[in-house]
Design an enzyme around this catalytic site. Structure first.
Site, PDB file in Angstrom:
ATOM      1  N   GLU A  38       0.821  -1.211   0.000  1.00 37.31           N
ATOM      2  CA  GLU A  38       0.000   0.000   0.000  1.00 37.31           C
ATOM      3  C   GLU A  38       0.856   1.263   0.000  1.00 37.31           C
ATOM      4  O   GLU A  38       1.954   1.275   0.563  1.00 37.31           O
ATOM      5  CB  GLU A  38      -0.863   0.036   1.264  1.00 37.31           C
ATOM      6  N   CYS A  55       3.158   8.436   1.305  1.00 36.11           N
ATOM      7  CA  CYS A  55       3.619   7.476   2.304  1.00 36.11           C
ATOM      8  C   CYS A  55       3.852   6.156   1.568  1.00 36.11           C
ATOM      9  O   CYS A  55       2.934   5.645   0.922  1.00 36.11           O
ATOM     10  CB  CYS A  55       2.543   7.321   3.377  1.00 36.11           C
ATOM     11  N   CYS A  77       5.286  -7.314   7.705  1.00 36.96           N
ATOM     12  CA  CYS A  77       6.267  -6.781   8.653  1.00 36.96           C
ATOM     13  C   CYS A  77       6.499  -7.797   9.761  1.00 36.96           C
ATOM     14  O   CYS A  77       5.572  -8.446  10.230  1.00 36.96           O
ATOM     15  CB  CYS A  77       5.762  -5.473   9.249  1.00 36.96           C
ATOM     16  N   CYS A 107       3.711  -5.204  15.757  1.00 42.01           N
ATOM     17  CA  CYS A 107       3.045  -4.297  16.702  1.00 42.01           C
ATOM     18  C   CYS A 107       1.583  -4.727  16.813  1.00 42.01           C
ATOM     19  O   CYS A 107       0.925  -4.994  15.802  1.00 42.01           O
ATOM     20  CB  CYS A 107       3.157  -2.856  16.214  1.00 42.01           C
ATOM     21  N   CYS A 115      -1.399  -2.922  14.799  1.00 39.07           N
ATOM     22  CA  CYS A 115      -1.127  -2.588  13.404  1.00 39.07           C
ATOM     23  C   CYS A 115      -1.618  -3.683  12.467  1.00 39.07           C
ATOM     24  O   CYS A 115      -1.281  -4.852  12.637  1.00 39.07           O
ATOM     25  CB  CYS A 115       0.375  -2.375  13.221  1.00 39.07           C
ATOM     26  N   CYS A 151      -1.869   1.799   7.799  1.00 39.77           N
ATOM     27  CA  CYS A 151      -1.146   0.857   6.957  1.00 39.77           C
ATOM     28  C   CYS A 151      -1.638  -0.562   7.201  1.00 39.77           C
ATOM     29  O   CYS A 151      -1.906  -0.970   8.311  1.00 39.77           O
ATOM     30  CB  CYS A 151       0.360   0.964   7.146  1.00 39.77           C
TER      31      CYS A 151
HETATM   32  S1  SF4 Z   1       3.535  -0.369  13.054  1.00 40.52           S
HETATM   33 FE1  SF4 Z   1       3.118  -2.120  11.694  1.00 40.52          FE
HETATM   34  S2  SF4 Z   1       4.409  -1.797   9.883  1.00 40.52           S
HETATM   35 FE2  SF4 Z   1       5.199  -0.451  11.523  1.00 40.52          FE
HETATM   36  S3  SF4 Z   1       6.804  -1.671  12.542  1.00 40.52           S
HETATM   37 FE3  SF4 Z   1       4.904  -2.057  13.696  1.00 40.52          FE
HETATM   38  S4  SF4 Z   1       4.037  -3.918  12.719  1.00 40.52           S
HETATM   39 FE4  SF4 Z   1       5.590  -3.085  11.319  1.00 40.52          FE
END
Ligand code: SF4
Length: 363
Positions: free
Chosen positions: A106, A121, A128, A132, A135, A351
């Site tokens: 994205e 962005c 990832c 997190c 997220c 995201c």
């Molecule tokens: S916020 Fe999402 S994309 Fe960013 S480092 Fe944490 S898990 Fe990865």
């Protein structure tokens, strides 16, 4: 209502040919020399791709028809395909790009009312590994790093589609940029030299990858570093940003100080506000103490609800009053602490959200 724009995906053999968009001038020179063409043709291609946002060889009207056909037989222009595009009421455009191997990432284009310029962005990885807990990308897990060309062509695709120039660039899309540091650094160099966005208009966001922060400092590119802190205390940060178990808060803060000393740049501290998790008065005071002597601004981000793979929403956004109280306490030492203006909340602009909607069918 957000508008979803239907996009026709080119089904012919274009995808089999190497793409030129997102290559450096040196790489374009190699392409034209391999075709038996003079080196100066690379400069013409570079101008069409980077300055004139060409989508096809047919647009390159200062090249002869024979030359355009020769190029067309061996190459295509864009690398990425637009798989989906949503446009928000506020003008934010959210792109879902299909990579050559079929994977999806994205990018977002935002216009802020207080500025006359556009901010893009971009993503740096597919998925990832940081995980997190708030997220949508973290729920995907890690698939692979993006190449330099895949990162740069996100910017060029946005410019081609929107017909506008991107003035500011943030590496805050899918992925942890500093876990793909070599390609991110190379992409920044190409964006500086070819796209023409200045280093002071580029921000790299990290969850706190100490070796990556050090590598970015050593690269001698005066870009802005944004640290996604999200909690000032170890236990909360370990819970919501699990990489904290590997890179502790003191170690990360030291590398951020080193970054400031090396680059002389002010950093941004990002802090997503999660109701009942990291929004207490005590945590605001701890944050204020932590950033007191740091050359930084603090950006508070009210949580944008996202679903995990099981379709659950784990967190909530604090009330406006709580956000403001947190801001006031965190700013008590005189630091600039702002609550981020939201963009594209009607189109899943956090995201990973558009990807999950497209792949998992989440709404
Ligand atoms: S916020 Fe999402 S994309 Fe960013 S480092 Fe944490 S898990 Fe990865």
């Amino acid at each position: 209502m957000a508008e979803t724009i239907a996009v026709s995906i080119d089904k012919n053999d274009q995808a089999q040919k190497p793409a030129l968009s997102g290559l450096s001038l040196a790489q374009l020179e190699k392409c034209v020399l391999d075709l038996g063409l003079p080196k100066f043709r690379a400069k013409q291609l570079h101008t069409w791709i980077y300055a004139k946002n060409a989508r096809s060889f047919a647009e390159m009207t200062d090249l002869s028809k024979d030359l355009r056909e020769k190029l067309e037989a061996s190459f295509r222009v864009p690398l990425l395909e637009i798989a989906d595009l949503e446009v928000s009421r506020d003008g934010t455009r959210k792109y879902l790009f299909k990579l050559p191997d079929g994977k999806l990432v994205e990018s977002v284009l935002m216009r802020f009312e207080d500025r006359d310029t556009l901010t893009a962005c971009v993503s740096s990885q597919v998925g990832c590994a940081v995980g997190c807990t708030f997220c949508a990308t973290g729920y995907l897990g890690f698939k692979r790093n993006l190449t330099v060309q895949e990162i740069v062509d996100q910017v060029l695709c946005i410019q081609r589609e929107s017909g506008e120039r991107v003035a500011n660039l943030v590496y805050m899309g899918q992925g942890e940029p500093l876990l793909n540091c070599d390609n991110v650094v190379e992409s920044i160099k190409l964006i500086l030299n070819s796209v023409g966005i200045g280093a002071r208009h580029i921000t790299v966001s990290t969850s706190g990858i100490v070796p990556g922060i050090n590598q970015l400092a050593a690269a001698n590119l005066p870009v802005t570093l944004a640290l996604s802190l999200h909690a000032p205390d170890r236990l909360t940060r370990e819970e919501i940003v699990p990489i904290t178990k590997k890179y502790s808060i003191p170690a990360v803060m030291q590398s951020v100080r080193d970054y400031i000393n090396t680059t002389r740049r002010r950093v941004t501290i990002e802090y997503v506000l999660l109701k009942g998790i990291n929004d207490s008065d005590e945590q605001a005071r701890m944050l204020a103490d932590m950033v007191q002597d740091l050359h930084c601004n603090v950006n508070l981000i009210p949580f944008n609800p996202t679903r995990n793979n099981a379709g659950e929403i784990l967190y909530a956004r604090p009330s406006i009053d709580r956000q403001k109280r947190f801001r006031d306490i965190a700013g008590r030492t005189g630091k600039t602490v702002t609550i981020r203006l939201e963009r594209g909340t009607d189109i899943d602009a956090a995201c990973g959200q558009l990807h999950n909607k497209y792949v998992l069918g989440q709404t």
